[in-house]
Structures are given as structure tokens and as C-alpha cells.
Design an enzyme around this catalytic site. Structure first.
Site, mmCIF file in Angstrom:
data_model
loop_
_atom_site.group_PDB
_atom_site.id
_atom_site.type_symbol
_atom_site.label_atom_id
_atom_site.label_comp_id
_atom_site.label_asym_id
_atom_site.label_seq_id
_atom_site.Cartn_x
_atom_site.Cartn_y
_atom_site.Cartn_z
ATOM 1 N N THR A 13 0.355 -1.564 -0.196
ATOM 2 C CA THR A 13 0.242 -0.108 -0.450
ATOM 3 C C THR A 13 1.032 1.099 0.186
ATOM 4 O O THR A 13 0.461 2.395 -0.921
ATOM 5 C CB THR A 13 -0.995 0.528 1.274
ATOM 6 O OG1 THR A 13 -1.416 -0.685 1.304
ATOM 7 C CG2 THR A 13 -1.601 2.154 0.634
ATOM 8 N N THR A 60 2.351 -4.421 4.312
ATOM 9 C CA THR A 60 2.115 -5.411 5.844
ATOM 10 C C THR A 60 2.307 -6.338 6.412
ATOM 11 O O THR A 60 3.182 -6.517 7.213
ATOM 12 C CB THR A 60 1.678 -3.480 6.842
ATOM 13 O OG1 THR A 60 0.767 -4.316 6.318
ATOM 14 C CG2 THR A 60 2.323 -2.730 7.136
ATOM 15 N N ASP A 61 1.824 -6.871 5.319
ATOM 16 C CA ASP A 61 1.949 -8.237 5.839
ATOM 17 C C ASP A 61 2.761 -8.914 6.249
ATOM 18 O O ASP A 61 2.831 -9.513 7.571
ATOM 19 C CB ASP A 61 0.715 -9.124 4.601
ATOM 20 C CG ASP A 61 -0.288 -9.124 4.185
ATOM 21 O OD1 ASP A 61 -0.823 -8.146 5.132
ATOM 22 O OD2 ASP A 61 -1.400 -9.253 3.769
ATOM 23 N N LYS A 66 2.951 -8.392 13.306
ATOM 24 C CA LYS A 66 1.703 -7.588 12.575
ATOM 25 C C LYS A 66 0.430 -8.426 13.400
ATOM 26 O O LYS A 66 0.533 -9.075 13.121
ATOM 27 C CB LYS A 66 1.099 -7.364 11.071
ATOM 28 C CG LYS A 66 0.195 -7.266 10.777
ATOM 29 C CD LYS A 66 0.065 -7.293 9.566
ATOM 30 C CE LYS A 66 -1.117 -5.976 9.122
ATOM 31 N NZ LYS A 66 -1.609 -6.178 7.240
HETATM 32 N N1 ASP Z 1 -1.015 -7.287 1.720
HETATM 33 C C1 ASP Z 1 -0.674 -5.800 1.428
HETATM 34 C C2 ASP Z 1 0.957 -6.381 1.443
HETATM 35 O O1 ASP Z 1 1.350 -6.493 2.742
HETATM 36 C C3 ASP Z 1 -1.506 -5.347 2.910
HETATM 37 C C4 ASP Z 1 -0.564 -3.421 2.628
HETATM 38 O O2 ASP Z 1 0.251 -3.483 1.491
HETATM 39 O O3 ASP Z 1 -0.403 -3.627 3.651
HETATM 40 O O4 ASP Z 1 1.728 -6.215 0.745
#
Ligand code: ASP
Length: 441
Positions: free
Chosen positions: A110, A186-187, A265
Site C-alpha cells: 500500500t 505490511t503483511d 503485525k
Molecule cells: N497485502 C498488502 C501487502 O502486504 C498489505 C499492505 O500493503 O500493507 O503488501
């Protein structure tokens, strides 16, 4: 249903409403919410990572806003394609003497996808100029430079991407930058932060991972605040640690800086999803200042830097569950994996019936390490007979190491040696703050 070719990124109910109003991206529209509220603007494309429940509209003042879909929403076309949304690259910023040099490496997710409130154009990632045009504060913090390493969701990362990230950061270290920020999904950011903690030990500069839980076209986005804190830490922190900068709580005021090997997380959507586990954050960022929270940190300028970016794909992270059959373990073994981190129950257990299979695998020279699926605490395999029997057959207890970190460390260790005693020894030697002091019983 026939889809318009230009309603880029819109799906589901939102797309149906836009289609039945006959509007396309680029049209001037009016959105009526309930009886009174009206919003006029140009319909923008919705980039892939944004929340699907939002309609993105460019207001006459040039800013984009996200209008959340509600049942009482009506959309009306005012003018056909007033202006095709197009991205105009901003001017290159002039370096300001005296400011630290910070490089931002985009990897996807994101935060790195589209941090552009103004144009709405669908472009995957960022340049330094984009960032400065969107978050002008950054210009007074550091002389920025940015590059795109790759543009993927972090769930698609593999040990190969960890190696590539480490190698890119090492190049910047050699070029003499004062800090590196890695914009990351973040994942699996915790895994990557752990990976770089082992690949770039005792680095001379801070290496700061940063992500966003909410995309930048939402009013509650955490992109800008997290990024400002990350750049500040990269440029000015007295410590040189691989760390993660994310919201500490629901307010925008405090950003916690977590050690790369100790962070997880814990929430799917909340902005304060990241927490240090079994330890405190190493620092906090508040009102432009960095507050260091620990004494045992690697100092900026350290001359003990060790770079080793190799990872093996022969490590497995396996969560024990009550009905687990020995066949799962046999399969892993037969496929040629050389190390297994078990996320055991409680103090570090698996069902007794699995012990003979584990013993067979251990005798073949495969490393088996035990962590706990409990959120907090450390494994202690001397309390119950199951734990003692697992110790007897040669399972290695990994103290309070996070299971994810143990898995990443094992991937790194397996790329350094095939000697089982050396593997065990390295797994138990703290290399990057991954094993904690005994403060928690
Ligand atoms: N699923 C996404 C990722 O980890 C969520 C995000 O961008 O935070 O790339």
C-alpha cells in the site's frame, strides 16, 4: 454484465452504481449522499490497493478524496470527460546542504503504490520527486533519493526478495548514504525486517522499514506520518538498527520504532497493528523528535558491519494443531527440507504421537527448533514430560524468539552451513537482538 473499459479499479457494488449512472473515469460527477450532502468532482481511477468500498473524486481544489459507498448514495454525470487524469512529474528538488542523505527503496504494498493525492493516476510506485510533492515536510528533513526495487504485495515475497533487498541496501551503505527507508507491504514486513537484520548485521546506518495500513486516498491513512517518522529515524537516529516504523496507537502523534527481529503485525486493519513482542520498542518518534528507549543498540557509524545476503529456501515454519498427523512431517522431510521451526503449543509442545516421526527426521540431520504459538513468553521444555521427551530426541528450544524470526533466521543459517552442530549453535547465538533478556518468566 458489460463492464466499461475505463472504470479502472472499481469492483462490486461501487462499480454497479457507477455503471448504472453511465459514468466513466474522467467525467465530472455529482455524488448525492442522503438528502443534503453533495460532492462534485472528477471521477478518478481507483488504484488496485485502495479500499474497494470508496469512490475516488478529485475536488475542484485539486485534492482527491475517497467517498465511502453507502446505500443512500446517488451518482449523476455532469460533464463527459472533463480532463483525462494524467500524471505530471514534479520538479526535481535541489539538495539542501547540511541535511542527511536518505534513500527510500520501494518494494510494493500500500505505502509504495500510489502516494499521490493530486493526480489519481494509476502508477505503481514512487520517485523522490513524487514523495516530496505529496509530503512536502520531507524536504526539510532530508535530501531524499528514491528507487524502485520491485513492486509486489508483501505476501508474494520469498527469501530471494530478502536477498535482493539486502543487496540493494548494502549498495546504498557503500555509497555513503545516512539512512535507508524501505517502503514495504505490511503483511510480511516483520519477516523482511528480520531477514535484513541477519543479512546486514551491525550496519553503520539505520535501515527503517515502513508501511501503511490504510491507503493514502483515505482520510485515515497512516502513510505520510509513518513515512515522515521513518525518514527522520533513517537520517538522524543515533542508533543503526534494522527497524520498523509504524503507528504506536490510534492517534497520529506517536510512531513506535520496533527492532526488526522482534516485531509482529497483530491486527488486520488497525493503524497500530505492529507491536514489539516480549520487549519494548527501541524508540518512539513524537513531534519531530526521536526518543531512544533502549541502551543496547548498535551505534550509528558502527565498524562491525557484516553483510551476508544469502538465504536458503529449505526451511519450514509449521504450526502445530491438535489433529496434526505425522504424515505432514514426513512429507516435509521427503521433500528435502533441511530445517523445521515448529510453532508448538504453550511452553513448546506437540502431540506425543508425533515424537517418533520427529526423532526419525532429526536422525537424518534435519534441524528442528521449537517456538511457541502463544503471543508472549518463552518456551520452557523442562516443565512437562512431553517437552522433556522432545528435548531428549534433539529438538532445540528457541527461547523467546518469535516463530517468524526463527524461520527467517533458519533460512539464513541454512545458507551459511550444512553442519548440524553449527546450525544449532548459530540458531542459539543472538545475532540481531532476536533472543531476549530473561525479564519475562
Ligand atoms: N497485502 C498488502 C501487502 O502486504 C498489505 C499492505 O500493503 O500493507 O503488501
Amino acid at each position: 454484465m458489460g463492464f466499461s473499459s475505463r472504470l479502472e479499479g472499481y469492483t462490486g457494488r461501487v462499480r454497479e452504481v457507477l455503471e448504472s449512472a453511465g459514468v466513466d473515469v474522467g467525467d465530472e460527477i455529482e455524488i448525492t449522499i442522503g438528502e443534503h450532502e453533495k460532492i462534485k468532482g472528477v471521477l478518478m481511477s481507483r488504484y488496485e490497493l485502495a479500499d474497494p468500498e470508496y469512490i475516488v473524486v478529485k475536488l475542484p481544489n485539486g485534492y482527491n478524496i475517497g467517498v465511502r459507498f453507502r446505500e443512500n448514495i446517488q451518482v449523476r454525470k455532469l460533464l463527459e470527460e472533463v480532463k483525462k487524469p494524467a500524471f505530471r512529474p514534479p520538479e526535481k528538488a535541489r539538495p539542501i546542504p547540511g541535511l542527511p542523505r536518505v534513500t527510500i527503496v520501494g518494494t510494493g504494498g500500500t505505502i509504495a503504490s500510489r502516494i499521490d493525492y493530486r493526480t489519481g493516476a494509476v502508477r505503481p510506485v514512487l520517485t523522490a520527486e513524487d514523495l516530496l510533492s505529496i509530503i512536502p515536510e520531507l524536504a526539510s528533513i532530508a535530501n531524499l533519493d528514491a528507487s524502485i526495487l520491485f513492486s509486489i504485495f508483501s505476501e508474494d515475497m520469498t527469501p530471494n526478495e530478502w536477498s535482493m533487498m539486502a543487496t540493494r541496501v548494502d549498495e546504498y551503505i557503500r555509497r555513503g548514504v545516512d539512512g535507508v527507508v524501505i517502503a514495504h507491504g505490511t503483511d510480511t514486513m516483520g519477516y523482511s525486517a528480520a531477514a535484513l537484520s541477519f543479512a546486514l548485521q551491525k550496519p553503520p546506518i539505520p535501515i527503517v522499514f515502513v508501511g501503511a495500513q490504510r491507503s493514502s486516498d483515505r482520510p485515515s491513512s497512516d502513510s505520510a506520518t509513518n513515512l515522515i517518522a521513518a525518514v527522520k529515524v533513517a537520517g538522524y537516529a543515533p542508533f543503526a538498527e534494522v527497524c520498523v516504523a509504524m503507528h504506536d496507537n490510534h492517534s497520529d502523534e506517536v510512531i513506535a520504532i520496533h527492532r526488526g527481529t522482534r516485531v509482529r503485525k497483530n491486527h488486520t486493519s488497525s493503524r497500530d497493528a505492529f507491536k514489539s513482542i516480549n520487549t519494548e520498542p527501541i524508540a518512539f518518534y513524537k513531534n519531530g523528535e526521536i526518543y531512544v528507549n533502549r541502551k543496547d543498540l548498535n551505534n550509528r557509524g558502527s565498524n562491525q558491519y557484516i553483510f551476508n545476503p544469502k538465504f536458503s529456501d529449505k526451511a519450514v515454519l509449521l504450526k502445530f494443531f491438535p489433529g496434526m498427523s505425522h504424515e505432514i512431517l514426513e512429507d516435509i522431510w521427503m521433500k528435502g527440507y533441511r530445517g523445521i521451526i515448529i510453532e508448538g503449543s504453550g511452553l513448546g509442545h506437540v502431540a506425543r504421537r508425533l515424537i517418533p516421526t520427529l526423532e526419525k527426521i532429526l536422525k537424518d540431520g534435519v534441524f528442528i527448533g521449537m517456538t511457541s504459538q502463544c503471543m508472549y513468553g518463552r518456551v520452557n521444555m523442562r516443565v512437562y514430560s512431553t517437552g522433556r521427551d522432545l528435548l531428549k530426541i534433539g529438538v532445540t528450544p528457541l527461547d523467546d524468539m518469535l516463530p517468524e524470526t526463527a524461520y527467517v533466521k533458519l533460512s539464513w543459517v541454512l545458507a551459511q552451513t550444512t553442519e548440524i552442530e553449527e546450525i544449532k549453535n548459530l540458531m542459539l547465538t543472538p545475532l540481531a537482538g532476536e533472543i531476549g533478556e530473561r525479564s519475562i518468566p
